[in-house]
Design a protein around this motif. Structure first.
Motif, PDB file in Angstrom:
ATOM      1  N   LEU A   1     -13.171   8.689   5.608  1.00 28.94           N
ATOM      2  CA  LEU A   1     -13.108   8.378   3.877  1.00 28.94           C
ATOM      3  C   LEU A   1     -14.493   9.217   3.037  1.00 28.94           C
ATOM      4  CD1 LEU A   1     -12.194   5.031   5.088  1.00 28.94           C
ATOM      5  CD2 LEU A   1     -10.454   7.077   3.783  1.00 28.94           C
ATOM      6  N   GLN A   2     -15.387   9.471   4.258  1.00 28.82           N
ATOM      7  CA  GLN A   2     -16.500   9.588   3.578  1.00 28.82           C
ATOM      8  C   GLN A   2     -16.439  10.865   3.250  1.00 28.82           C
ATOM      9  OE1 GLN A   2     -19.961   8.194   5.946  1.00 28.82           O
ATOM     10  NE2 GLN A   2     -20.781   9.971   5.149  1.00 28.82           N
TER      11      GLN A   2
ATOM     12  N   ARG B   1     -28.358   0.216   5.689  1.00 27.47           N
ATOM     13  CA  ARG B   1     -30.189  -0.753   5.615  1.00 27.47           C
ATOM     14  C   ARG B   1     -30.779  -1.038   6.394  1.00 27.47           C
ATOM     15  NH1 ARG B   1     -27.447  -4.171   2.541  1.00 27.47           N
ATOM     16  NH2 ARG B   1     -28.206  -2.695   0.217  1.00 27.47           N
TER      17      ARG B   1
ATOM     18  N   LEU C   1     -13.590   8.590  -0.396  1.00 28.84           N
ATOM     19  CA  LEU C   1     -11.853   7.723  -0.706  1.00 28.84           C
ATOM     20  C   LEU C   1     -13.172   6.706  -0.403  1.00 28.84           C
ATOM     21  CD1 LEU C   1      -9.213   9.603   1.296  1.00 28.84           C
ATOM     22  CD2 LEU C   1      -9.903  10.352  -0.885  1.00 28.84           C
ATOM     23  N   GLN C   2     -12.229   5.829  -0.523  1.00 29.82           N
ATOM     24  CA  GLN C   2     -12.277   4.085  -0.918  1.00 29.82           C
ATOM     25  C   GLN C   2     -11.437   3.961   0.069  1.00 29.82           C
ATOM     26  OE1 GLN C   2     -14.770   1.340  -1.821  1.00 29.82           O
ATOM     27  NE2 GLN C   2     -15.925   3.851  -2.682  1.00 29.82           N
TER      28      GLN C   2
ATOM     29  N   ALA D   1     -20.364   4.718   2.551  1.00 33.20           N
ATOM     30  CA  ALA D   1     -20.645   3.788   2.750  1.00 33.20           C
ATOM     31  C   ALA D   1     -21.074   3.207   3.833  1.00 33.20           C
ATOM     32  CB  ALA D   1     -18.955   3.806   3.685  1.00 33.20           C
TER      33      ALA D   1
ATOM     34  N   ARG E   1      -7.284  -4.396  -4.868  1.00 39.75           N
ATOM     35  CA  ARG E   1      -6.730  -3.531  -3.775  1.00 39.75           C
ATOM     36  C   ARG E   1      -6.744  -4.350  -2.693  1.00 39.75           C
ATOM     37  NH1 ARG E   1      -8.176   2.860  -3.919  1.00 39.75           N
ATOM     38  NH2 ARG E   1      -5.930   2.748  -4.460  1.00 39.75           N
TER      39      ARG E   1
ATOM     40  N   ARG F   1     -17.311  -1.663   4.779  1.00 38.22           N
ATOM     41  CA  ARG F   1     -17.623  -0.991   3.717  1.00 38.22           C
ATOM     42  C   ARG F   1     -16.975  -2.271   2.514  1.00 38.22           C
ATOM     43  NH1 ARG F   1     -14.966   3.361   1.797  1.00 38.22           N
ATOM     44  NH2 ARG F   1     -15.586   4.560   3.930  1.00 38.22           N
TER      45      ARG F   1
ATOM     46  N   GLU G   1     -14.234   5.797   9.206  1.00 38.78           N
ATOM     47  CA  GLU G   1     -15.065   5.713   8.165  1.00 38.78           C
ATOM     48  C   GLU G   1     -15.425   7.087   7.709  1.00 38.78           C
ATOM     49  OE1 GLU G   1     -15.998   2.659   6.052  1.00 38.78           O
ATOM     50  OE2 GLU G   1     -14.380   2.021   7.086  1.00 38.78           O
TER      51      GLU G   1
ATOM     52  N   LEU H   1      -7.404   4.500   2.657  1.00 35.70           N
ATOM     53  CA  LEU H   1      -6.372   5.416   2.355  1.00 35.70           C
ATOM     54  C   LEU H   1      -5.579   5.764   1.453  1.00 35.70           C
ATOM     55  CD1 LEU H   1      -5.426   4.949   6.531  1.00 35.70           C
ATOM     56  CD2 LEU H   1      -6.623   6.374   6.031  1.00 35.70           C
TER      57      LEU H   1
ATOM     58  N   GLU I   1       0.780  -0.691   0.299  1.00 31.09           N
ATOM     59  CA  GLU I   1       0.012   0.352  -0.095  1.00 31.09           C
ATOM     60  C   GLU I   1       1.147   1.638   0.630  1.00 31.09           C
ATOM     61  OE1 GLU I   1      -2.813   0.273   3.041  1.00 31.09           O
ATOM     62  OE2 GLU I   1      -3.104  -1.896   3.006  1.00 31.09           O
TER      63      GLU I   1
END
Lengths: 315, 184
Positions: free
Chosen positions: B169-170, B40, B174-175, B75, A167, A132, B166, B177, A76
Motif C-alpha cells: 500500500l505504501q 515514531r 494507497l490508503q 503508514a 471508508r 495505519r 502494508e 485496497l 467495499e
C-alpha cells in the motif's frame, strides 16, 4: 429530508422471530420505526438473558459476526463468500496473513468478544483496526452522546463515525452495536446492524439525505429478527450437543464441545489438536477427527464445507 | 569500575536551545540514514524522555521549507521524499522506476493480480495468466515485502495463498485496497 417507506422483513412464525405486527408491513413513519425497534430489542434481550441457562450467546455473536463481515466487504465492492472467510480464519496459521476477507471476519469476531463492562472497551476496539487507521480515530469524540433517546444516540454514533471515517463502515457499525449493547447492559456487542444495511443506506446517512435513526432503527428491527431466529436454532442445537456429551466417552469431550459452542466453525486439526483451543488439554489429530465424525454421525454437528479434506465443522 | 557508556538522550548539561537543536539533528540523521521509513518509537529513543517527536519533526519540516525535499509521514513512519515539483528532474537523471522497486512488466501484472484477487495461489495466477508464474518471481515480490504468505488454500497439497502487505500500500501510495483503480 426525503423519506420513503422502508420495508421490514416478512416472516411467518411469530413465536421464533418478531411478532407479525412488527415485521408485517412497512414502518410507514419514523415514530413506528422507533416503536418497533424497541419491541425488537426487548425480545432479543429476553433471549440473551437466557445465557445463564446455557444459551450459546458467544456462538450466536460469532455467526452474526460472519454476516456482518460479509456485508462490510460488500460495501467495499468485494465479493468474498462465507466459505472463503471461514477458510481464512480457520486455516491460516498464526504467522500467516489472513488477507482482506479473513481480516474483516477477524475484526468482527474479535469485536464481538470485547467485554463492554471493562472501562477500556473503546481502546480495545481501536486496537482491532489496521495500524495505519488507529492514530486517526478519537474514540471519545465518536461515542459522545447528545441525542435524547437511545436509538437516537446509536444512530448519531454511526452517522458521526461514517462522516469522519467514511471508508471505515465496519468500525462505524460495530461502534453502533457496542453503544447499543452497553446501554442495554449486555456484556458483549451483538453484531446486528451491518448485515441489514446497504451501501445506499450508508450513503444516505452520510449526506444526511435520510434520518439516521430511521435507517438504524430499521436495521435494528431486521437485525433483531435475524438474531432471534438464528439464536433459537442455535439454542436448540446447543442443548442437543450438550446432551451427547456422555455418549462420546472421551475425557476431553466437554472442552471440545465448548469450542463448538463458541465458534462459528471448528477445524479439527487447528482448533482441537494439538491442544483444544482455550485450554491446556491435548488431543491428537486422529482423536479430533474421530470426535468430529462422531458428532456428525450423532446428528448434532454439520460438516460445513462439503470437502473431503480441510473439513470444518459447526452447529 | 568499567561501565559501558550509555547513550545520552537527556543532554541535561546543554542549554535548552542547543539541546533542542541536537535532538532535531539526531532525528533528521536517523531518518536520512535509514532506507525504510522510521517509526515514531525508534525516533523517540534518540531524544529526551519528555521531548515531543512530533514537535521536533515540525521544526525540522519548517527548516526544510524551500528545500527540494520534505519529511513526510507514511503508514509505518517518517521518511524523506523529494518534492513532486522535482519529479521530472529526478526521472531524467536516474532510471528511477527501475531503481525503486525494480519491477518488470510481468511482475507488476502478477502483483496486480494478487492485489485484486487475494488471497490467490500460484495455481490461481496460472488460471489468470494462462502460464506458470515462477516461484522465483513470487519470491522476489516477497523479498521486496510487497506480498506475503496468506492462509493455505483448502485443496490437495494445501498450497499457500499470497496476499499484499502494508508495504505494498505504501509503495503505491494507497490508503487501503479500496483505492486500487477499478479494473477495466
Amino acid at each position: 429530508m426525503t423519506s420513503h417507506p422502508r420495508s421490514l422483513s416478512t416472516i411467518q412464525n411469530a413465536d421464533i422471530g418478531l411478532p407479525r405486527w412488527v415485521t408485517r408491513q412497512n414502518a410507514q413513519s419514523a415514530e413506528n420505526t422507533r416503536f418497533f425497534a424497541g419491541a425488537a430489542v426487548m425480545k432479543l434481550d429476553l433471549m440473551l438473558q437466557g445465557a445463564d441457562k446455557g444459551f450459546p450467546a458467544a456462538l450466536l455473536s460469532d455467526r452474526l459476526a460472519l454476516g456482518a463481515a460479509l456485508a462490510c466487504l460488500k460495501f467495499e465492492g468485494r465479493q468474498d463468500t462465507e466459505q472463503a472467510l471461514r477458510d481464512a480464519v480457520c486455516l491460516a496459521r498464526d504467522d500467516e496473513a489472513l488477507g482482506p476477507g479473513g481480516e474483516a471476519f477477524a475484526f468482527w469476531r474479535r469485536g464481538a468478544r470485547i467485554d463492554l463492562r471493562s472501562g477500556d472497551w473503546a481502546d480495545r476496539l481501536v486496537r482491532l483496526l489496521p495500524e495505519r487507521q488507529r492514530e486517526t480515530v478519537v474514540m471519545a469524540d465518536l461515542i459522545a452522546g447528545g441525542a435524547d433517546s437511545l436509538l437516537g444516540w446509536v444512530a448519531e454514533v454511526v452517522e458521526r463515525a461514517l462522516k469522519t471515517h467514511p471508508r471505515q463502515e465496519a468500525m462505524a457499525l460495530m461502534l453502533g452495536d457496542c453503544v447499543l449493547a452497553r446501554s442495554l447492559g449486555w456484556p458483549h456487542p451483538v453484531p446486528l446492524l451491518a448485515a441489514h444495511m446497504t451501501r445506499r443506506d450508508l450513503r444516505a446517512m452520510s449526506i444526511r439525505q435520510q434520518d439516521a435513526s430511521e435507517v438504524v432503527g430499521c436495521a435494528l428491527v431486521n437485525g433483531s429478527d435475524t438474531a432471534l431466529r438464528l439464536g433459537d436454532q442455535l439454542n436448540r442445537q446447543a442443548s442437543r450437543l450438550r446432551e451427547m456429551e456422555p455418549k462420546l466417552r472421551n475425557r476431553s469431550a466437554s472442552q471440545a464441545i465448548e469450542v463448538f459452542l463458541t465458534h462459528d466453525a471448528v477445524s479439527p486439526s487447528g482448533m482441537l489438536s494439538p491442544v483444544i483451543r482455550g485450554t491446556a488439554t491435548s488431543m491428537t489429530d486422529r482423536a479430533a477427527r474421530r470426535l468430529c465424525d462422531r458428532l456428525v454421525d450423532l446428528g448434532v454437528v454439520r460438516e460445513l464445507t462439503g470437502r473431503a479434506t480441510f473439513r470444518l465443522y459447526g452447529l | 569500575m568499567f561501565r559501558p557508556t550509555l547513550f545520552d538522550t537527556e543532554l541535561a548539561d546543554m542549554p535548552p536551545e542547543l539541546r533542542w537543536r541536537e535532538w532535531m539533528g539526531r532525528i533528521e540523521a536517523v531518518i536520512f540514514a535509514s532506507a525504510a521509513p522510521v517509526p515514531r518509537e525508534d525516533l523517540a529513543r534518540v531524544v529526551g524522555q519528555g521531548a515531543s517527536v512530533d514537535l521536533l519533526i515540525e521544526d525540522i519540516k519548517a527548516e526544510l521549507r524551500g528545500r527540494p525535499y520534505d519529511l513526510v509521514a507514511v503508514a509505518s513512519g517518517w521518511m524523506f521524499r523529494t518534492r513532486p515539483h522535482y519529479a521530472k528532474a529526478v526521472q531524467e537523471a536516474a532510471d528511477v522506476a527501475d531503481q525503486y522497486l525494480d519491477l518488470r512488466e510481468f511482475e507488476i501484472a502478477v502483483l496486480a493480480a494478487i492485489a485484486y484477487h487475494q488471497p490467490l495461489t500460484r495455481e490461481g495466477l496460472k488460471d489468470i495468466f494462462g502460464q506458470e508464474v515462477s516461484r522465483d518471481l513470487i519470491a522476489r515480490l516477497r523479498s521486496q515485502g510487497l506480498v506475503t504468505v496468506g492462509p493455505r488454500s483448502p485443496r490437495p497439497g494445501a498450497p499457500h495463498t499470497y496476499v499484499t502487505t502494508e508495504a505494498f500500500l505504501q509503495a503505491f501510495d494507497l490508503q487501503s485496497l479500496r483505492d486500487l483503480p477499478e479494473p477495466t
